[in-house]
Design a protein around this motif. Structure first.
Motif, PDB file in Angstrom:
ATOM      1  N   GLU A  30     -38.806  97.994 104.467  1.00  8.68           N
ATOM      2  CA  GLU A  30     -40.226  98.045 104.817  1.00  8.68           C
ATOM      3  C   GLU A  30     -40.459  98.984 105.991  1.00  8.68           C
ATOM      4  O   GLU A  30     -41.440  99.743 106.020  1.00  8.68           O
ATOM      5  CB  GLU A  30     -40.731  96.641 105.147  1.00  8.68           C
ATOM      6  N   GLU A  33     -40.503 102.651 104.925  1.00  6.44           N
ATOM      7  CA  GLU A  33     -41.800 103.105 104.404  1.00  6.44           C
ATOM      8  C   GLU A  33     -42.783 103.355 105.550  1.00  6.44           C
ATOM      9  O   GLU A  33     -43.490 104.366 105.574  1.00  6.44           O
ATOM     10  CB  GLU A  33     -42.372 102.068 103.437  1.00  6.44           C
ATOM     11  N   GLU A  34     -42.817 102.433 106.500  1.00  3.81           N
ATOM     12  CA  GLU A  34     -43.732 102.559 107.638  1.00  3.81           C
ATOM     13  C   GLU A  34     -43.460 103.833 108.440  1.00  3.81           C
ATOM     14  O   GLU A  34     -44.394 104.491 108.914  1.00  3.81           O
ATOM     15  CB  GLU A  34     -43.571 101.332 108.544  1.00  3.81           C
ATOM     16  N   ARG A  67     -42.380  95.146  98.159  1.00  5.46           N
ATOM     17  CA  ARG A  67     -42.754  95.173  99.573  1.00  5.46           C
ATOM     18  C   ARG A  67     -43.250  96.530 100.034  1.00  5.46           C
ATOM     19  O   ARG A  67     -43.611  96.684 101.206  1.00  5.46           O
ATOM     20  CB  ARG A  67     -41.538  94.760 100.424  1.00  5.46           C
ATOM     21  N   THR A  68     -43.245  97.528  99.162  1.00 10.99           N
ATOM     22  CA  THR A  68     -43.628  98.889  99.535  1.00 10.99           C
ATOM     23  C   THR A  68     -44.565  99.470  98.478  1.00 10.99           C
ATOM     24  O   THR A  68     -44.748  98.896  97.403  1.00 10.99           O
ATOM     25  CB  THR A  68     -42.388  99.791  99.656  1.00 10.99           C
ATOM     26  N   SER A  69     -45.137 100.635  98.787  1.00  9.71           N
ATOM     27  CA  SER A  69     -46.054 101.255  97.823  1.00  9.71           C
ATOM     28  C   SER A  69     -45.813 102.745  97.632  1.00  9.71           C
ATOM     29  O   SER A  69     -46.357 103.343  96.706  1.00  9.71           O
ATOM     30  CB  SER A  69     -47.502 101.056  98.284  1.00  9.71           C
ATOM     31  N   VAL A  71     -42.487 104.672  99.030  1.00  8.76           N
ATOM     32  CA  VAL A  71     -41.131 105.174  99.146  1.00  8.76           C
ATOM     33  C   VAL A  71     -40.436 105.183  97.776  1.00  8.76           C
ATOM     34  O   VAL A  71     -40.626 104.280  96.956  1.00  8.76           O
ATOM     35  CB  VAL A  71     -40.341 104.326 100.169  1.00  8.76           C
TER      36      VAL A  71
END
Length: 351
Positions: A30, A33-34, A67-69, A71
């Protein structure tokens, strides 16, 4: 250049319970990605502390997808010899849909004798089984009413469901270790390439990349599609001395669990794995300071690592870099700090 995090665990129950490992790895995914990383990658291995907490890359990457959108999700790599192609192609097609087309599929041959023994497969068949499984998956993804009849598998006509999100199929990458012919084959077939530069001399890596890119171009594939991923151990600190001290310790731990995993090569030989009988000796002779000098590991302050990467780009061109931030079993806090320092102070120099 693009950058990502390669989750290569080197832990066992005595070091860290599996649930804790996965909780921390997913938190780090997570964070990737951030922070603007381009991909998350993980391996397929069994039994040993060397990769054994990752027997199924698809399961881990599905959790990352939830948990990501943004990556990309990369298998680095799945082993087609260990899974029937109908099963493997279906699992990966599911992941491609769950992630809305963020999947890149790396395929590998595997190289640990104990894994082949457990699956009751002869190592001399690893290359043909690898090619057979890869091509069967590719056909299942791209076509309907597939009929497959090879030395290893016979099925059909079948139409795989679900169909992959990406058409005709997700991007395919091929893992190569020290065999130049594997790189040439990947180029001819139009696939990307996964390499670990730390196990070869710079000149050997350059030779392999030249063969790959030449084969890719001569086969008439689209310009710019010759994608290369390079994996490096990584530990960053604002204090260069601390980075070297901790980086040396985690490299030592990684080598120790790798020696245990490859120990069977002390008595095994295979025509498909020329030179692997000396792998234990090579690992035991690993020299961390020499690896630093030869830019085979990304350890140091952000400024030092930036310099190493500039040299790597001069040597190998514009490549995708995968950072092994968890190998050697650093704490989550240390891995997250390295990820932040790299993203905030190193990546901007290459964007």
């Amino acid at each position: 250049m693009e950058f990502g995090i390669n989750f290569f665990p080197t832990v066992g129950p005595d070091d860290k319970p599996a649930d804790q490992y996965f909780d921390e790895a997913l938190r780090l995914a997570e964070l990737a990605e951030e922070l603007g990383y381009d991909h998350v990658k993980t391996v397929e291995h069994y039994f040993f502390e060397y990769g054994g907490y990752s027997p199924d890359p698809v399961t881990f990457l599905a959790a990352v997808a939830a948990r990501t959108s943004r990556v990309k999700l990369v298998t680095g790599a799945v082993i087609p010899a260990f899974t029937h192609p109908v099963k493997l192609a279906g699992k990966l097609a599911m992941l491609d849909n769950i992630s809305h087309g963020r999947l890149q599929v790396g395929f590998g041959r595997a190289f640990l004798p104990d894994e082949f023994d457990a699956f009751q497969l002869p190592m001399d068949e690893s290359r043909p089984r690898f090619l057979d499984g890869l091509r069967a998956c590719q056909k299942l993804w791209a076509e309907e009413n597939v009929v497959w009849d090879s030395e290893f598998h016979s099925f059909g006509p079948v139409t795989l469901l679900p169909r992959p999100y990406q058409r005709p199929h997700p991007r395919i990458l091929v893992a190569a270790a020290i065999t130049p012919s594997s790189c040439e084959q990947a180029g001819r077939d139009g696939h990307g390439l996964l390499l670990v530069p730390s196990i070869s001399k710079r000149e050997k890596v350059q030779e392999m990349l030249t063969l790959y890119r030449k084969a890719y171009a001569e086969a008439g594939h689209p310009a710019g599609g010759d994608e290369v991923h390079l994996s490096y151990g990584c530990y960053l600190s604002e204090d260069p001395a601390e980075a070297r001290t901790k980086g040396r310790e985690y490299a030592r731990r990684t080598n120790a669990v790798m020696v245990d995993a490859v120990a069977a090569w002390g008595t095994r030989r295979s025509e498909g794995y020329a030179g692997y009988e000396s792998i234990v000796d090579k690992i035991n002779k690993a020299d961390f300071d020499k690896s630093l000098t030869e830019n085979k590991t990304l350890v140091g302050s952000p400024e030092e690592v930036t310099g190493r990467l500039r040299t790597i780009r001069e040597w190998f061109g514009d490549v995708t870099i995968s950072l092994q931030l968890i190998s050697g079993n650093p704490t989550y806090e240390e891995s997250a700090r390295s990820a932040r320092l790299f993203a905030e102070q190193v990546m901007p120099n290459f964007r």
